[in-house]
Design a protein around this motif. Structure first.
Motif, PDB file in Angstrom:
ATOM      1  N   ASN A 209       0.717  -1.206   0.104  1.00 25.27           N
ATOM      2  CA  ASN A 209      -0.137   0.034  -0.041  1.00 25.27           C
ATOM      3  C   ASN A 209       0.886   1.352  -0.124  1.00 25.27           C
ATOM      4  N   PRO A 210       0.700   2.226  -0.816  1.00 30.22           N
ATOM      5  CA  PRO A 210       1.516   3.424  -1.010  1.00 30.22           C
ATOM      6  C   PRO A 210       1.075   4.452   0.277  1.00 30.22           C
ATOM      7  N   LYS A 211      -0.013   4.152   0.860  1.00 27.98           N
ATOM      8  CA  LYS A 211      -0.169   5.224   2.235  1.00 27.98           C
ATOM      9  C   LYS A 211      -0.593   4.293   3.277  1.00 27.98           C
ATOM     10  N   ALA A 212      -0.503   5.055   4.440  1.00 27.98           N
ATOM     11  CA  ALA A 212      -1.141   4.353   5.680  1.00 27.98           C
ATOM     12  C   ALA A 212      -1.945   5.369   6.506  1.00 27.98           C
ATOM     13  N   PHE A 213      -2.804   4.892   7.304  1.00 33.40           N
ATOM     14  CA  PHE A 213      -3.637   5.339   7.986  1.00 33.40           C
ATOM     15  C   PHE A 213      -3.196   5.360   9.474  1.00 33.40           C
ATOM     16  N   LEU A 214      -2.703   6.372  10.294  1.00 31.71           N
ATOM     17  CA  LEU A 214      -2.382   6.525  11.517  1.00 31.71           C
ATOM     18  C   LEU A 214      -3.468   6.838  12.444  1.00 31.71           C
ATOM     19  N   PHE A 215      -3.865   6.167  13.386  1.00 34.99           N
ATOM     20  CA  PHE A 215      -4.835   6.564  14.114  1.00 34.99           C
ATOM     21  C   PHE A 215      -4.345   7.602  15.309  1.00 34.99           C
ATOM     22  N   THR A 216      -5.519   8.277  15.958  1.00 33.97           N
ATOM     23  CA  THR A 216      -5.143   9.025  17.073  1.00 33.97           C
ATOM     24  C   THR A 216      -5.089   8.176  18.205  1.00 33.97           C
ATOM     25  N   ARG A 217      -4.500   8.521  19.307  1.00 37.65           N
ATOM     26  CA  ARG A 217      -4.656   7.839  20.517  1.00 37.65           C
ATOM     27  C   ARG A 217      -6.098   7.431  20.985  1.00 37.65           C
ATOM     28  N   ALA A 218      -7.057   8.468  20.726  1.00 39.93           N
ATOM     29  CA  ALA A 218      -8.673   7.890  21.054  1.00 39.93           C
ATOM     30  C   ALA A 218      -8.831   6.973  20.309  1.00 39.93           C
ATOM     31  N   SER A 219      -9.027   7.133  18.889  1.00 40.46           N
ATOM     32  CA  SER A 219      -9.461   6.283  17.945  1.00 40.46           C
ATOM     33  C   SER A 219      -8.950   4.749  18.042  1.00 40.46           C
ATOM     34  N   LEU A 220      -7.492   4.647  18.365  1.00 39.49           N
ATOM     35  CA  LEU A 220      -6.817   3.569  18.379  1.00 39.49           C
ATOM     36  C   LEU A 220      -7.623   2.639  19.587  1.00 39.49           C
ATOM     37  N   CYS A 221      -7.897   3.449  20.750  1.00 37.25           N
ATOM     38  CA  CYS A 221      -8.244   3.085  22.092  1.00 37.25           C
ATOM     39  C   CYS A 221      -9.887   2.388  21.642  1.00 37.25           C
ATOM     40  N   ASN A 222     -10.444   3.316  20.934  1.00 40.46           N
ATOM     41  CA  ASN A 222     -11.813   2.932  20.634  1.00 40.46           C
ATOM     42  C   ASN A 222     -11.973   1.778  19.717  1.00 40.46           C
ATOM     43  N   LEU A 223     -11.092   1.494  18.708  1.00 41.19           N
ATOM     44  CA  LEU A 223     -11.319   0.533  18.058  1.00 41.19           C
ATOM     45  C   LEU A 223     -10.826  -0.630  18.839  1.00 41.19           C
ATOM     46  N   LEU A 224      -9.937  -0.785  19.838  1.00 45.05           N
ATOM     47  CA  LEU A 224      -9.581  -1.623  20.488  1.00 45.05           C
ATOM     48  C   LEU A 224     -10.667  -2.460  21.213  1.00 45.05           C
ATOM     49  N   ARG A 225     -11.442  -1.461  21.718  1.00 46.48           N
ATOM     50  CA  ARG A 225     -12.742  -1.816  22.553  1.00 46.48           C
ATOM     51  C   ARG A 225     -13.773  -2.211  21.588  1.00 46.48           C
ATOM     52  N   HIS A 226     -13.849  -1.560  20.467  1.00 51.16           N
ATOM     53  CA  HIS A 226     -14.877  -2.290  19.531  1.00 51.16           C
ATOM     54  C   HIS A 226     -14.657  -3.810  18.901  1.00 51.16           C
ATOM     55  N   VAL A 227     -13.559  -3.960  19.004  1.00 50.41           N
ATOM     56  CA  VAL A 227     -13.123  -5.501  18.381  1.00 50.41           C
ATOM     57  C   VAL A 227     -13.134  -6.360  19.465  1.00 50.41           C
ATOM     58  N   GLY A 228     -13.407  -6.064  20.659  1.00 48.03           N
ATOM     59  CA  GLY A 228     -13.500  -7.044  21.578  1.00 48.03           C
ATOM     60  C   GLY A 228     -12.427  -7.190  22.781  1.00 48.03           C
ATOM     61  N   PHE A 229     -11.475  -6.101  23.155  1.00 46.20           N
ATOM     62  CA  PHE A 229     -10.740  -6.112  24.114  1.00 46.20           C
ATOM     63  C   PHE A 229     -11.431  -5.440  25.344  1.00 46.20           C
ATOM     64  N   THR A 230     -11.448  -5.810  26.598  1.00 49.84           N
ATOM     65  CA  THR A 230     -12.159  -5.348  27.644  1.00 49.84           C
ATOM     66  C   THR A 230     -11.585  -4.015  28.294  1.00 49.84           C
TER      67      THR A 230
END
Length: 294
Positions: free
Chosen positions: A207-228
């Motif tokens: 992939n020629p580019k990458a998406f870097l999460f903000t701290r908040a969005s990465l933490c939200n994603l981790l909760r959304h996919v099942g981490f408690t």
């Protein structure tokens, strides 16, 4: 393996695939993968996290090292007796791991040449510890969201995530009905050939580019996919990466780190017994700019 044989095989690896670029691994007396050995503070951090949180000795763990590069972290866990699967997408990197595995007689280390985006629970099984170190910020959306979800599915206990984050919420991407913020970064020139991309050992596979999460969005994603729960590691202090100046104030600089180590726990959501209203209230997403929340 004799000293001279190790030196000869190391030289052949270098002649074919180039010198080591990442971990300085001690192979034998006065022989390291780097001619001039160097330290990596992250090595202590990742091993200590697993030892403190896994709830059993390192030699009892099953560990997954994703996009292992030249394999130092997976090798370290294997030296402690853990059963390790290391997945790497570039043959040049994986051949160096094969070499170190042979020299160090690491029967507990299994290697796989594959794209980590193909991670699959049915194929690879489940792991006590998943190492996702230096890979998230090389993946584009939506692949990076899919990848984090795949990590959750194979993780039986803890995932250690070391990554650059975005310090601004200038771009967004909506995945499975949730919007995540961050910024885009360059991985390759848009006209780069497959050979050129493969030769860029520290960049994405394609992939020629990458998406870097903000701290908040990465933490939200981790909760959304099942981490408690998700924790940030502060000690052992990781001084391998510098602080980056964001703004100058006279002769002073305001600084913030754009690289963090998070520990995501795969546990069981607990009921709240003393407060029914709290128990019935849904957990909210972490806001991007909490100072604006009233």
């Amino acid at each position: 393996m004799q000293i001279n044989e190790i030196k000869e095989k190391k030289q052949k690896i270098i002649e074919r695939f180039g010198p080591w670029t990442a971990g300085s691994i001690h192979l034998a007396d006065q022989i390291d993968t780097f001619d001039e050995p160097h330290w990596d503070a992250r090595l202590r951090r990742f091993v200590q996290i697993a030892a403190d949180l896994a709830g059993k000795p390192l030699e009892k763990l099953r560990v997954l090292d994703l996009a292992c590069l030249e394999g130092q972290y997976g090798i370290e866990f294997a030296l402690h007796g853990a059963d390790v699967l290391a997945i790497e997408g570039r043959e040049a990197n994986l051949e160096k791991v094969h070499f170190a595995k042979e020299v160090l007689s690491l029967d507990h280390l299994e290697l796989a040449l594959n794209d980590v985006r193909n991670l699959d629970e049915e194929r690879h099984g489940r792991f006590d510890v998943v190492l996702c170190l230096g890979i998230l910020y090389h993946l584009d959306a939506p692949d990076v969201m899919d990848f984090v979800e795949r990590i959750s599915k194979v993780c039986g206990q803890i995932s250690i995530i070391d990554t650059h984050i975005s310090l601004s919420d200038e771009a967004s991407y909506t995945w499975k009905g949730k919007t995540y913020w961050g910024r885009y970064g360059k991985e390759h020139d848009t006209d780069a050939t497959s050979e050129e991309k493969l030769a860029a050992l520290w960049n994405s596979l394609d992939n020629p580019k990458a998406f870097l999460f903000t701290r908040a969005s990465l933490c939200n994603l981790l909760r959304h996919v099942g981490f408690t729960s998700v924790y940030e590691c502060l000690n052992p202090y990781e001084y391998h990466n510098p602080n980056w100046p964001l703004a100058a104030e006279g002769d002073r600089h305001v600084v913030w780190r754009d690289r963090i180590t998070l520990v995501a726990i795969k546990g069981r959501s607990q009921p709240l017994l003393s407060s029914p209203i709290t128990d019935a209230s849904p957990e909210i997403d972490r806001p991007e700019r909490p100072e604006y929340i009233v």
